[in-house]
Motif scaffolding. Structure first.
Motif, PDB file in Angstrom:
ATOM      1  N   ASN A 875      84.363 -87.184  13.255  1.00  0.00           N
ATOM      2  CA  ASN A 875      84.576 -88.613  13.038  1.00  0.00           C
ATOM      3  C   ASN A 875      86.039 -89.003  13.058  1.00  0.00           C
ATOM      4  OD1 ASN A 875      81.802 -88.941  12.725  1.00  0.00           O
ATOM      5  ND2 ASN A 875      81.906 -88.536  10.506  1.00  0.00           N
ATOM      6  N   ARG A 876      86.921 -88.014  13.221  1.00  0.00           N
ATOM      7  CA  ARG A 876      88.350 -88.287  13.250  1.00  0.00           C
ATOM      8  C   ARG A 876      88.718 -88.862  14.621  1.00  0.00           C
ATOM      9  NH1 ARG A 876      93.190 -83.806  12.557  1.00  0.00           N
ATOM     10  NH2 ARG A 876      94.949 -85.286  12.779  1.00  0.00           N
ATOM     11  N   CYS A 877      89.742 -89.721  14.635  1.00  0.00           N
ATOM     12  CA  CYS A 877      90.148 -90.337  15.905  1.00  0.00           C
ATOM     13  C   CYS A 877      91.660 -90.459  15.970  1.00  0.00           C
ATOM     14  CB  CYS A 877      89.507 -91.739  16.077  1.00  0.00           C
ATOM     15  SG  CYS A 877      90.071 -92.920  14.826  1.00  0.00           S
ATOM     16  N   SER A 878      92.163 -90.479  17.184  1.00  0.00           N
ATOM     17  CA  SER A 878      93.600 -90.677  17.428  1.00  0.00           C
ATOM     18  C   SER A 878      93.734 -91.776  18.484  1.00  0.00           C
ATOM     19  CB  SER A 878      94.249 -89.382  17.928  1.00  0.00           C
ATOM     20  OG  SER A 878      94.178 -88.383  16.936  1.00  0.00           O
ATOM     21  N   PHE A 879      94.852 -92.490  18.422  1.00  0.00           N
ATOM     22  CA  PHE A 879      95.071 -93.593  19.348  1.00  0.00           C
ATOM     23  C   PHE A 879      95.981 -93.132  20.463  1.00  0.00           C
ATOM     24  CE2 PHE A 879      94.042 -95.518  15.283  1.00  0.00           C
ATOM     25  CZ  PHE A 879      93.098 -96.471  15.637  1.00  0.00           C
ATOM     26  N   VAL A 880      95.600 -93.507  21.695  1.00  0.00           N
ATOM     27  CA  VAL A 880      96.391 -93.157  22.884  1.00  0.00           C
ATOM     28  C   VAL A 880      96.898 -94.456  23.474  1.00  0.00           C
ATOM     29  CG1 VAL A 880      96.380 -92.076  25.147  1.00  0.00           C
ATOM     30  CG2 VAL A 880      94.991 -91.121  23.299  1.00  0.00           C
ATOM     31  N   GLN A 881      98.227 -94.515  23.599  1.00  0.00           N
ATOM     32  CA  GLN A 881      98.832 -95.708  24.174  1.00  0.00           C
ATOM     33  C   GLN A 881      98.879 -95.562  25.687  1.00  0.00           C
ATOM     34  OE1 GLN A 881      99.562 -98.275  22.260  1.00  0.00           O
ATOM     35  NE2 GLN A 881      99.100 -97.120  20.357  1.00  0.00           N
ATOM     36  N   LEU A 894      96.729 -91.421  30.884  1.00  0.00           N
ATOM     37  CA  LEU A 894      95.408 -91.997  31.146  1.00  0.00           C
ATOM     38  C   LEU A 894      95.028 -91.934  32.610  1.00  0.00           C
ATOM     39  CD1 LEU A 894      95.642 -95.139  28.821  1.00  0.00           C
ATOM     40  CD2 LEU A 894      94.490 -92.974  28.408  1.00  0.00           C
ATOM     41  N   MET A 895      95.900 -91.422  33.452  1.00  0.00           N
ATOM     42  CA  MET A 895      95.606 -91.365  34.881  1.00  0.00           C
ATOM     43  C   MET A 895      94.532 -90.305  35.167  1.00  0.00           C
ATOM     44  SD  MET A 895      99.467 -91.718  36.428  1.00  0.00           S
ATOM     45  CE  MET A 895      98.858 -91.488  38.086  1.00  0.00           C
ATOM     46  N   ARG A 896      94.454 -89.250  34.342  1.00  0.00           N
ATOM     47  CA  ARG A 896      93.488 -88.162  34.607  1.00  0.00           C
ATOM     48  C   ARG A 896      92.889 -87.710  33.276  1.00  0.00           C
ATOM     49  NH1 ARG A 896      97.860 -86.366  37.690  1.00  0.00           N
ATOM     50  NH2 ARG A 896      98.217 -84.558  36.312  1.00  0.00           N
ATOM     51  N   PRO A 897      91.818 -86.945  33.336  1.00  0.00           N
ATOM     52  CA  PRO A 897      91.261 -86.403  32.090  1.00  0.00           C
ATOM     53  C   PRO A 897      92.337 -85.625  31.328  1.00  0.00           C
ATOM     54  CG  PRO A 897      89.744 -86.044  33.896  1.00  0.00           C
ATOM     55  CD  PRO A 897      90.996 -86.567  34.527  1.00  0.00           C
ATOM     56  N   PHE A 898      92.266 -85.721  30.029  1.00  0.00           N
ATOM     57  CA  PHE A 898      93.345 -85.108  29.246  1.00  0.00           C
ATOM     58  C   PHE A 898      92.765 -84.505  27.959  1.00  0.00           C
ATOM     59  CE2 PHE A 898      92.895 -89.495  27.958  1.00  0.00           C
ATOM     60  CZ  PHE A 898      92.931 -89.434  26.572  1.00  0.00           C
ATOM     61  N   TYR A 899      93.654 -83.740  27.303  1.00  0.00           N
ATOM     62  CA  TYR A 899      93.341 -83.126  25.994  1.00  0.00           C
ATOM     63  C   TYR A 899      94.364 -83.631  25.014  1.00  0.00           C
ATOM     64  CZ  TYR A 899      90.141 -79.778  28.157  1.00  0.00           C
ATOM     65  OH  TYR A 899      89.120 -79.202  28.833  1.00  0.00           O
ATOM     66  N   LEU A 900      93.867 -84.043  23.828  1.00  0.00           N
ATOM     67  CA  LEU A 900      94.731 -84.511  22.766  1.00  0.00           C
ATOM     68  C   LEU A 900      94.552 -83.574  21.567  1.00  0.00           C
ATOM     69  CD1 LEU A 900      96.642 -86.640  21.553  1.00  0.00           C
ATOM     70  CD2 LEU A 900      94.619 -87.946  20.855  1.00  0.00           C
ATOM     71  N   PHE A 901      95.637 -82.947  21.133  1.00  0.00           N
ATOM     72  CA  PHE A 901      95.574 -81.973  20.029  1.00  0.00           C
ATOM     73  C   PHE A 901      96.030 -82.626  18.732  1.00  0.00           C
ATOM     74  CE2 PHE A 901      95.829 -79.372  23.797  1.00  0.00           C
ATOM     75  CZ  PHE A 901      94.915 -78.384  23.544  1.00  0.00           C
ATOM     76  N   PRO A 902      95.519 -82.117  17.603  1.00  0.00           N
ATOM     77  CA  PRO A 902      95.888 -82.719  16.318  1.00  0.00           C
ATOM     78  C   PRO A 902      97.393 -82.695  16.065  1.00  0.00           C
ATOM     79  CG  PRO A 902      94.006 -81.265  16.046  1.00  0.00           C
ATOM     80  CD  PRO A 902      94.471 -81.083  17.451  1.00  0.00           C
TER      81      PRO A 902
END
Length: 1089
Positions: A875-881, A894-902
């Motif tokens: 349920n945790r979320c992060s914001f991507v600008q 945001l141009m391609r699939p990505f991974y966001l780490f804590p």
């Protein structure tokens, strides 16, 4: 009888001292103390009551008579026991003329002479066993002046045939048999009593004997000779007259038989003549015995030698080598001097040789008496005694007597003991002779008799040296002169050999050697070998005498060493080594042989020579002195069998110089007697030298196995249990130990080969403790250890039926449980024997179940916490600008699939995969490539449902325990069926199993059989397992299913997105990687150019 030291005066005249020019080779003779005199006088502690008139000594019996006609008889061995015999009843009209004592001291003849012419002379006989003198009537009228005793007589009861000489020149032969008074009632002896005396002329003699008229005188042909004969009834004469009617007294008479023959000789002396009668006695039983000798002179003139003398007396003396042997020296006192000669019993006309006359120191004064010693004559005068050397006739001793003792009467010598006695009118003296040969060597040197001089040097090196110097002066100078002449070599050499002057001969040869030229090889060789032979012979003689340490031996050895160092001699020896070696070996000169071989560096020959002569110690000494290993390898086989201890010690002393492998053939040849020394050397090689050669270890192991099994076990323990590290052949060792029946060693070797079950089975035949020790060896294999322990338990239970020992196993081995050994017990065993073990086992199981239960509850709690965290994380979320960029390529995220780490790092999926792939482990890298291929190919990796999660750890352990209990139940059930016993599990549970596991512990003691108890344990574990399974179902993640493509992506994400590229562990593990790979280095360098 004691002695008093009497005063003496010595003439300072001894043998002539050596001249000053007789130099020595370094010996200095120093007397540490004054030497004892040659002749020393001691006065006998005896004071006669009257004047002593006569004395005789023989065989330690002393007899003397005094002026009061008292005869005193003293045994010198018991001088305090004196016998006094009164002769006064026989001396009323007679007086004592002389005492004659036989050599044995058993028979005494006392000659009596009348005080006036009207009374006839007589003799008395006294036996040692009697104190009553006897007066034989047949001798009345004959004045006995000499007695020739029978020196071959050994009997005390008879004198044997003896000769009696009278004052009228008559010689009688008789034999005295002292058998009480009967002798004198019938006469002195058997062949005397029938005789009568009659005087006849020469013509009457010839008529009676039917012989032609003959005269016996100094000059043959004289007819005025008168014979007095004693006729038997048969007409046999036994009396011989040498006086020719002139009443010439006989002063001495003695006869001897030549040993080993029938030859006899008789020596008779008068004041001016000495007669010799020589003949043979064909029948020794015919009496008179010596009549056969005298009969030869009825037709032949007797031989005699005359020395004019105005003395009315003379004295006959002999010097004996031994009392029972023939005399060596004859001596006769006359007015001009003492006539003496050597006795040669082989002579036919005369037995006297080398006649000499010893003149008196004072020619006008003749001695009263004398005695002989080995080298001197002691002359007795009325007031003194003189000693004269028989070799050089010089006065060496003079002893004057005190007037208080009265005049000297006579001097005598014990013919058996050799003691010398002189007596005066009031005292008796004894002379002691001390080393009278001490100066004899000097006399012989002066005479030029060097060999006799050496003989009497008595191993005195200083004296021997002086003799050699004197001898060398006479010959060595002549040898040097001969060598310079042109005289015949052979003739000169023979001259020196004839007189046996070896030193002069050596001098001649060495001097002659110096004159040869180099081309005269034959002559040089001959002389060199001859000189060496002479040296070796001289050294050998000294060795045989035990004079190796004498100065003479040292001088000869130095001379030989000096001779061998000459250039021409060394060259000759090198060219004739074999001959010189054989020459030294023939003389047994090991010392010089060794020295020469060392000089020529030919050690092999001398070692072989010692071994051939069985001189193994000498051979070993030579071997130890060399540094050639080949000699040790060559001669060790012979030496180690003969002298194993010394040889092994020598091998040990060589240390690493020798190769044990090369010595092994020699060691293998030794038998069991030498095996102890071989073991000592092999142990030295292994322990001290660190030898790891398999042959050495195998041989030592075989000796241990055969001779010292205890040391074998120590050796195996020392080698360890790693088969790759031991130095011996394990298979050979095992085969050898099996052949010799060494079970304990076989156990250890079998274990070393990994044959654990065989090792345990064999150990059980020895003892159980060894089997336990063997079972504990495989530390890394638990299952194998348990199997081995079960073998031991089965052996103890079934073979020994020892339940207590079986129960002890459960304490010694933590891998065995009660259920493991229960199948080995018989069905007749009740629970009472091992209920304690079962209770202990169930307690352990119960405790283990409680621990598992606690672990499972703790795991359940942890799982719930993790599920909560996962749910929270989902349920945790992060914001991507929109302006966020990739941390790798700096392009819009945001141009391609990505991974966001804590951690905040963001990566394009393709950028992350590209940078992550080089640092991934090979397994994960390949797995990721495979998953990407499946995703790109559109294929499904897994069809249907995803598998459920596995059971928890606690559930797995419970199932394992349940299976073990099930095996035990089946085993008991099988044994029961064999005995027609049937049990039903359901029938044996009369109530519902409670959830409390401690119930079984309270119920178990009342259970009648072990199977029922185990059945309850089984039901309890089954109930607990169902309880844990239901709990697992309640905590499962869910029953929903996902598609295969999503599953593939999830698997890729688990690899790629498991950690941040910059913050995770992979970045830390790749810190040692270079920034530029080796294969890219050249390309990068070009780009930078």
């Amino acid at each position: 009888m004691t002695y008093e030291q009497a005063s003496q005066r010595y003439k300072g005249t001894v043998a002539t001292a050596m001249r000053p020019e007789m130099s020595t080779t370094g010996f200095i003779h120093i007397k540490l103390e004054e030497e004892a005199p040659i002749f020393s006088k001691q006065k006998v502690n005896f004071s006669p009551t009257e004047r002593i008139t006569h004395l005789a000594v023989s065989s330690d019996l002393l007899v003397l008579t005094m002026a009061n006609s008292m005869l005193l008889r003293i045994d010198l061995k018991q001088p305090d026991n004196r016998e006094e015999i009164d002769l006064s009843k026989f001396t009323t009209h007679l007086k004592i003329l002389e005492l004659f004592l036989d050599p044995l001291g058993q028979h005494l003849i006392i000659s009596l002479t009348p005080k006036n012419p009207d009374n006839p002379p007589e003799i008395l006989y006294l036996s040692r066993k009697s104190n009553k003198p006897k007066q034989p009537g047949k001798f009345k009228g004959y004045e006995v002046t000499a007695v020739g005793w029978n020196y071959r007589n050994d009997y005390e009861t008879t004198t044997g045939p003896i000769l009696l000489g009278t004052s009228k020149g008559l010689i009688f032969e008789t034999e005295i048999l002292p058998e009480g008074d009967r002798i004198f009632q019938s006469g002195l002896e058997q062949y005397w009593k029938q005789e009568h005396i009659k005087s006849v002329t020469d013509n009457e003699v010839c008529s009676l004997l039917n012989l032609r008229t003959c005269g016996l005188h100094v000059v043959r042909g004289s007819l005025d000779r008168v014979y007095n004969f004693s006729f038997r009834v048969m007409g046999c004469a036994v009396v011989f007259d040498i006086g020719k009617g002139d009443n010439t007294p006989i002063t001495g008479i003695e006869f001897h038989r030549v040993p080993g023959s029938e030859k006899y000789f008789v020596l008779v002396t008068t004041p001016d003549r000495v007669y010799q009668f020589i003949g043979y006695v064909s029948n020794s039983d015919e009496k008179p015995l010596l009549q056969q000798v005298f009969n030869n002179y009825l037709t032949v003139a007797e031989a005699f030698q005359e020395i004019p003398s105005s003395l009315k007396y003379s004295k006959l003396q002999f010097l004996y080598h031994s009392p029972k042997g023939l005399p060596r020296i004859f001596a006769w006192l006359t007015e001009p001097g003492i006539f003496y000669a050597q006795l040669d019993p082989t002579g036919t006309a005369s037995v006297l040789t080398n006649n000499q006359l010893l003149q008196y120191p004072s020619p006008s004064l003749a001695p009263l008496s004398f005695v002989l010693t080995e080298f001197h004559a002691l002359l007795l005068y009325p007031d003194h005694v003189r000693g004269i050397s028989m070799l050089n006739h010089e006065l060496v001793f003079e002893d004057y007597y005190n007037e208080s003792f009265g005049k000297l009467v006579s001097i005598t010598k014990d013919p058996i003991k050799g003691t010398i006695w002189a007596f005066a009118e009031r005292a008796v003296f004894r002379y002691k002779v001390t080393h009278e040969e001490r100066n004899v060597w000097q006399v012989y040197v002066e005479k030029g008799e060097f060999e006799l001089a050496k003989k009497y040097c008595r191993d005195n090196p200083a004296h021997i040296d002086q003799v050699l110097v004197k001898q060398a002066e006479m010959y060595e100078q002549s040898a040097l002169h001969y060598a310079e002449t042109q005289s015949s070599f052979e003739e000169i050499a023979l001259k020196f050999l004839q007189v046996w002057e070896i030193e002069a001969l050596k001098t001649f040869l060495i001097k002659k050697l110096e004159g040869f030229k180099s081309q005269d090889k034959t002559q040089v060789t001959m002389i060199v070998v001859w000189v060496i032979e002479l040296f070796l012979n001289q050294l050998g003689v000294l060795r045989d005498k035990g004079e190796v340490n004498s100065p003479q031996y040292s001088i000869l050895q130095k001379q030989l060493d000096s001779f061998l160092t000459h250039k021409e001699v060394k060259e000759c020896v090198m060219n004739n080594k074999s001959t010189i070696y054989d020459l030294m070996a023939s003389h047994g000169d090991k010392h010089n042989l060794i020295r020469l071989t060392i000089m020529n560096k030919d050690f092999e020959r001398v070692i072989r020579h010692h071994i051939n002569k069985n001189n193994y110690l000498e051979a070993l000494d030579v071997l130890k002195g060399q540094n050639k290993k080949e000699l040790f390898y060559q001669f060790t086989p012979a030496l180690v069998q003969a002298i194993p201890k010394q040889t092994i010690q020598a091998l040990i002393a060589q240390g690493r110089t020798l190769s044990p492998n090369k010595l092994l053939p020699a060691l293998v040849t030794c038998d069991d007697d030498q095996a102890g020394e071989v073991i000592r050397y092999l142990e030295f090689c292994i322990h001290s030298l660190g030898c790891q050669q398999q042959a050495i270890h195998n041989y030592l192991l075989s000796l241990y196995a055969k001779l010292k099994p205890d040391k074998l076990m120590q050796y195996l323990a020392m080698q360890g249990q790693d088969s790759t590290m031991v130095c011996y052949d394990i298979h050979y060792a095992l085969r050898l130990c099996r052949e010799l029946g060494l079970s304990e060693a076989c156990v250890q070797l079998s274990a070393l080969l990994g044959l654990w079950e065989v090792a345990v089975d064999l150990a059980l035949t020895v003892n159980v403790d060894l089997a336990k020790q063997t079972a504990n060896m495989p530390q890394n294999d638990t299952e194998l250890r348990k199997k081995l322990w079960l073998k031991i338990a089965q052996h103890v239970v079934r073979e020994k039926d020892d339940i207590e020992q079986a129960m002890q196993f459960l304490k010694e081995c933590d891998m065995l449980k009660i259920e493991d050994i229960l199948p080995f017990f018989s069905d007749f065993v009740t629970i009472d024997h091992f209920k304690d073990a079962i209770c202990t086992s169930l307690q352990e199981y119960n405790q283990h179940i409680q621990d598992l239960k606690e672990d499972m509850e703790e795991a359940t709690k942890s799982a719930e916490v993790i599920r909560g965290e996962i749910q929270t994380f989902r349920n945790r979320c992060s914001f991507v600008q929109s302006r966020d960029v990739c941390s790798l390529c700096d392009l819009r995220l945001l141009m391609r699939p990505f991974y966001l780490f804590p951690c905040g790092h963001r990566f394009h999926s393709d950028c992350l995969v590209a940078d992550l792939s080089p640092v991934l482990p090979p397994g994960k890298r390949n797995k990721m490539l495979e998953l990407q291929g499946h995703v790109l190919g559109g294929r499904r990796g897994v069809k249907g449902q995803l598998p459920r999660a596995s059971h928890s750890r606690g559930s797995h352990l419970l199932r394992k325990l349940l299976n073990s209990i099930t095996v035990t139940i089946l085993s008991f059930t099988s044994n029961s069926l064999k005995q027609n016993k049937k049990y039903s599990l359901s029938d044996r549970i009369p109530f519902k199993i409670p959830e409390n596991p401690n119930f079984i512990l309270t119920y178990l003691p009342q259970t009648p059989r072990p199977l029922i108890a185990i059945h309850y344990v089984y039901c309890l574990f089954k109930h607990q397992l169902n309880l844990y399974s239901s709990r697992e179902d309640t905590v499962s993640v869910g029953s929903a299913t996902i598609s295969a493509r999503d599953q593939l992506k999830a698997d890729i994400d688990s690899i790629v997105a498991s950690e941040c590229l910059f913050c995770g562990d992979m970045m830390i593990r790749s810190i040692d990687r270079p920034f530029i790979e080796n294969e890219d280095y050249d390309k990068v360098m070009k780009d930078w150019e």
